[in-house]
Design a protein around this motif. Structure first.
Motif, short mmCIF file in Angstrom:
data_model
loop_
_atom_site.label_atom_id
_atom_site.label_comp_id
_atom_site.label_asym_id
_atom_site.label_seq_id
_atom_site.Cartn_x
_atom_site.Cartn_y
_atom_site.Cartn_z
N ILE A 9 -1.78 1.18 12.27
CA ILE A 9 -2.67 2.26 12.71
C ILE A 9 -2.14 3.62 12.24
O ILE A 9 -2.90 4.47 11.77
CB ILE A 9 -2.84 2.24 14.23
CG1 ILE A 9 -3.70 1.03 14.65
CG2 ILE A 9 -3.49 3.53 14.73
CD1 ILE A 9 -3.77 0.83 16.15
N GLU A 10 -0.83 3.81 12.34
CA GLU A 10 -0.24 5.09 11.95
C GLU A 10 -0.45 5.33 10.45
O GLU A 10 -0.84 6.44 10.03
CB GLU A 10 1.25 5.10 12.28
CG GLU A 10 1.89 6.48 12.25
CD GLU A 10 2.28 6.92 10.84
OE1 GLU A 10 2.27 8.13 10.57
OE2 GLU A 10 2.58 6.04 10.01
N VAL A 11 -0.24 4.31 9.62
CA VAL A 11 -0.40 4.46 8.18
C VAL A 11 -1.87 4.73 7.82
O VAL A 11 -2.18 5.66 7.05
CB VAL A 11 0.09 3.20 7.44
CG1 VAL A 11 -0.34 3.22 5.97
CG2 VAL A 11 1.61 3.09 7.53
N LEU A 15 -10.87 1.15 7.06
CA LEU A 15 -9.90 0.81 6.04
C LEU A 15 -9.21 -0.50 6.42
O LEU A 15 -9.05 -0.81 7.61
CB LEU A 15 -8.83 1.90 5.90
CG LEU A 15 -9.24 3.23 5.27
CD1 LEU A 15 -8.08 4.22 5.36
CD2 LEU A 15 -9.65 3.04 3.82
N THR A 16 -8.76 -1.23 5.40
CA THR A 16 -8.01 -2.46 5.59
C THR A 16 -6.64 -2.31 4.94
O THR A 16 -6.53 -1.81 3.82
CB THR A 16 -8.73 -3.66 4.96
OG1 THR A 16 -10.01 -3.81 5.56
CG2 THR A 16 -7.94 -4.95 5.16
N LEU A 17 -5.61 -2.75 5.66
CA LEU A 17 -4.25 -2.78 5.14
C LEU A 17 -3.83 -4.24 5.07
O LEU A 17 -3.81 -4.95 6.09
CB LEU A 17 -3.31 -2.01 6.08
CG LEU A 17 -1.86 -1.84 5.61
CD1 LEU A 17 -1.78 -0.76 4.53
CD2 LEU A 17 -0.95 -1.47 6.78
N THR A 34 4.72 -3.35 -1.52
CA THR A 34 3.42 -2.69 -1.48
C THR A 34 2.50 -3.36 -0.47
O THR A 34 2.66 -4.53 -0.12
CB THR A 34 2.71 -2.73 -2.85
OG1 THR A 34 2.29 -4.08 -3.13
CG2 THR A 34 3.61 -2.24 -3.95
N PHE A 35 1.53 -2.59 -0.01
CA PHE A 35 0.36 -3.13 0.68
C PHE A 35 -0.85 -2.95 -0.22
O PHE A 35 -0.83 -2.14 -1.15
CB PHE A 35 0.10 -2.40 2.00
CG PHE A 35 1.22 -2.52 3.00
CD1 PHE A 35 1.58 -3.75 3.52
CD2 PHE A 35 1.89 -1.39 3.44
CE1 PHE A 35 2.61 -3.87 4.44
CE2 PHE A 35 2.91 -1.50 4.36
CZ PHE A 35 3.27 -2.74 4.86
N VAL A 36 -1.89 -3.69 0.07
CA VAL A 36 -3.17 -3.48 -0.58
C VAL A 36 -4.09 -2.80 0.43
O VAL A 36 -4.16 -3.23 1.58
CB VAL A 36 -3.79 -4.80 -1.07
CG1 VAL A 36 -5.18 -4.56 -1.67
CG2 VAL A 36 -2.88 -5.47 -2.10
N VAL A 37 -4.75 -1.73 0.01
CA VAL A 37 -5.69 -1.01 0.87
C VAL A 37 -7.07 -1.10 0.24
O VAL A 37 -7.22 -0.97 -0.98
CB VAL A 37 -5.28 0.47 1.03
CG1 VAL A 37 -6.32 1.24 1.84
CG2 VAL A 37 -3.92 0.57 1.71
N ILE A 64 0.37 -17.07 2.73
CA ILE A 64 0.36 -16.37 4.02
C ILE A 64 0.00 -14.91 3.76
O ILE A 64 0.55 -14.27 2.87
CB ILE A 64 1.72 -16.44 4.72
CG1 ILE A 64 2.13 -17.89 5.00
CG2 ILE A 64 1.70 -15.64 6.03
CD1 ILE A 64 1.26 -18.60 6.01
N SER A 65 -0.93 -14.39 4.53
CA SER A 65 -1.25 -12.97 4.46
C SER A 65 -1.49 -12.45 5.87
O SER A 65 -1.85 -13.21 6.78
CB SER A 65 -2.45 -12.69 3.56
OG SER A 65 -3.63 -13.24 4.11
N VAL A 66 -1.31 -11.15 6.02
CA VAL A 66 -1.55 -10.48 7.30
C VAL A 66 -2.47 -9.30 7.01
O VAL A 66 -2.08 -8.35 6.32
CB VAL A 66 -0.24 -10.00 7.94
CG1 VAL A 66 -0.53 -9.31 9.28
CG2 VAL A 66 0.72 -11.16 8.15
N ALA A 67 -3.68 -9.39 7.50
CA ALA A 67 -4.67 -8.33 7.26
C ALA A 67 -4.87 -7.52 8.53
O ALA A 67 -4.99 -8.09 9.63
CB ALA A 67 -6.00 -8.93 6.82
#
Length: 349
Positions: free
Chosen positions: A150-152, A209-211, A237-240, A271-274
C-alpha cells in the motif's frame, strides 16, 4: 496460446527518482506517464521494500501451498460471502474458462457489515479473511506485505496524479483511509502440453494499480501492439500495471492492458504474489480535468460489452467477483443472480 514475442517493450522505472531533485522528478513523471500510456506495464525498482520481507512472503506462500489439501480446503472461498479464502486448481474462471492455478485471496481485514434494507449489494464484499489454522505465520507475514505494498502504490498514485497535470493528492479520496485491496498468493502447477495452457486467461485488473512479485519462473504475458510479450522475472523488481479505475479517471488517457499467464510445463511450478490496490467501495471514480494537450489524446474508457465499467467502485468490484466465483455467488448471493435483480446485469468480467 500463441507464443509471445521477445521484445524490450517494458521499461524499468526507479521510484527513488520521485523523491529526487525537481529536474529528476520531472523526468521520472514524464517516463511514468509514457510507460503507463504506451504499455500499461513496467518494472519497478527503488521501491524500498526490504528483500527480507520479499523472501518471507514467497517462503510463506510455498509453505501454504505445501499444506495437506484438507488444511487448505478448511478455508475454501465458498465458505466466505466476502470472497476470501482458498481456491483449488481450475476453480476460478476468467471469461468462463477455468484457470490452471490454486490461490488464496486475502483482503482488507475488517468486520462484516450487516445486511440491511437499503444497503448496497457491494457492501457484502467487506468482511474478515479466512486464515489457515495449520499455518499461523501466514497472517502476520501477509499483513506486513499488504502494508508495504500500500505504501509503495500510494507513492505511485501521487506520482501519477502529478504526471497527469493534477494536484499530488487528486486521487487520494479514492484510496485514503479505507481502500478496498486484495492480495493473492498464487501457485501455477505444471501442466501437460497437450492440455490447455491457461494459467489465467486474458483479463484486465479492476482496481487502481497492481504490484506483482514473481519468482524465477516466467509465464506472465502482456498484450502490446507487437503481440503478446513475455514479462520475464527480474531479480529485485516488481511488475506494476494500470487498473480499470485509472482508465476511468483519466478518460482513457491511461489504458488498462490485457495480460495473461501461461501455465508452466509439467514438473515445474510458478509462485507469484499479486497485490491489487483499489478504491473505497463507497467511492465514485472522478473524471479528471486533464491539461488540453493530454485531454486531446484521451480516447475515453474502452467499451467492452462483456465487461462494462462503472464509476461506482463497489458495483465494479461486485460484478467481477460474482462472475469469477460462481460457487460463492450461488451459495451466498443467489438473490443478486435472479433475473431482474438490480446487479444481475453487472456481474460480468
Amino acid at each position: 496460446m500463441p507464443v509471445a514475442v521477445e521484445a524490450e517493450t517494458l521499461p524499468t522505472l526507479d521510484l527513488g527518482r520521485f523523491e529526487g531533485q525537481a529536474s529528476e522528478r520531472s523526468r521520472f513523471l514524464e517516463e511514468l506517464r509514457k510507460a503507463a500510456r504506451n504499455v500499461g506495464f513496467f518494472y519497478l525498482v527503488g521501491h524500498g521494500i526490504e528483500d527480507s520481507l520479499i523472501q518471507d512472503v514467497l517462503k510463506v506462500s510455498r509453505r501454504f501451498f505445501a499444506l495437506p489439501e484438507k488444511d487448505k480446503l478448511a478455508i475454501e472461498m465458498v465458505n466466505s460471502p466476502h470472497f476470501r479464502g482458498y481456491n483449488r486448481v481450475a476453480w476460478e474462471r476468467t471469461r468462463g474458462a477455468p484457470d490452471w492455478r490454486e490461490q488464496i485471496d486475502i483482503g482488507a481485514e475488517r468486520s462484516a457489515l450487516p445486511r440491511e434494507p437499503g444497503r448496497p449489494a457491494w457492501a457484502r464484499l467487506q468482511g474478515p479473511n479466512q486464515w489457515p489454522a495449520a499455518l499461523p505465520v501466514l497472517r502476520p507475514a501477509v499483513l506486513r506485505w499488504q502494508s508495504a505494498a500500500i505504501e509503495v502504490l500510494s507513492r505511485l498514485l501521487r506520482a501519477f496524479a502529478l504526471s497527469l497535470g493534477q494536484p499530488e493528492d487528486a486521487l487520494e479520496p479514492l484510496y485514503r483511509d479505507d481502500p478496498h485491496h486484495l492480495a493473492k498468493l498464487i501457485r501455477y502447477p505444471g501442466r501437460d502440453s497437450t492440455a490447455s495452457e491457461q494459467g489465467v486467461g486474458p483479463h484486465k485488473d479492476a482496481g487502481l494499480l497492481t504490484l506483482l512479485l514473481q519468482d524465477t519462473q516466467g509465464g506472465l504475458q502482456v498484450e502490446t501492439a507487437d503481440g503478446w510479450v513475455d514479462v520475464t522475472p527480474r531479480p529485485g523488481t516488481f511488475v506494476v500495471n494500470i487498473g480499470e479505475l485509472l482508465e476511468l479517471a483519466s478518460d482513457g488517457y491511461l489504458r488498462a492492458t490485457f495480460h495473461r499467464v501461461v501455465a508452466p510445463p509439467a514438473g515445474v511450478e510458478r509462485i507469484s504474489v499479486a497485490f491489487f490496490l483499489g478504491a473505497r467501495l463507497d467511492a465514485t471514480v472522478p473524471l479528471l480535468h486533464l491539461p488540453p494537450a493530454l485531454a486531446a489524446q484521451a480516447r475515453g474508457p474502452e467499451s467492452d460489452p462483456k465487461n462494462p465499467l462503472f464509476r461506482s467502485v463497489g458495483q465494479n468490484y461486485l460484478k467481477g467477483r460474482l462472475r469469477s466465483h460462481p460457487d460463492v455467488a450461488r451459495r451466498h448471493h443467489a438473490d443478486l443472480l435472479e433475473p431482474g435483480a438490480p446487479t444481475a446485469a453487472s456481474s460480468g468480467y
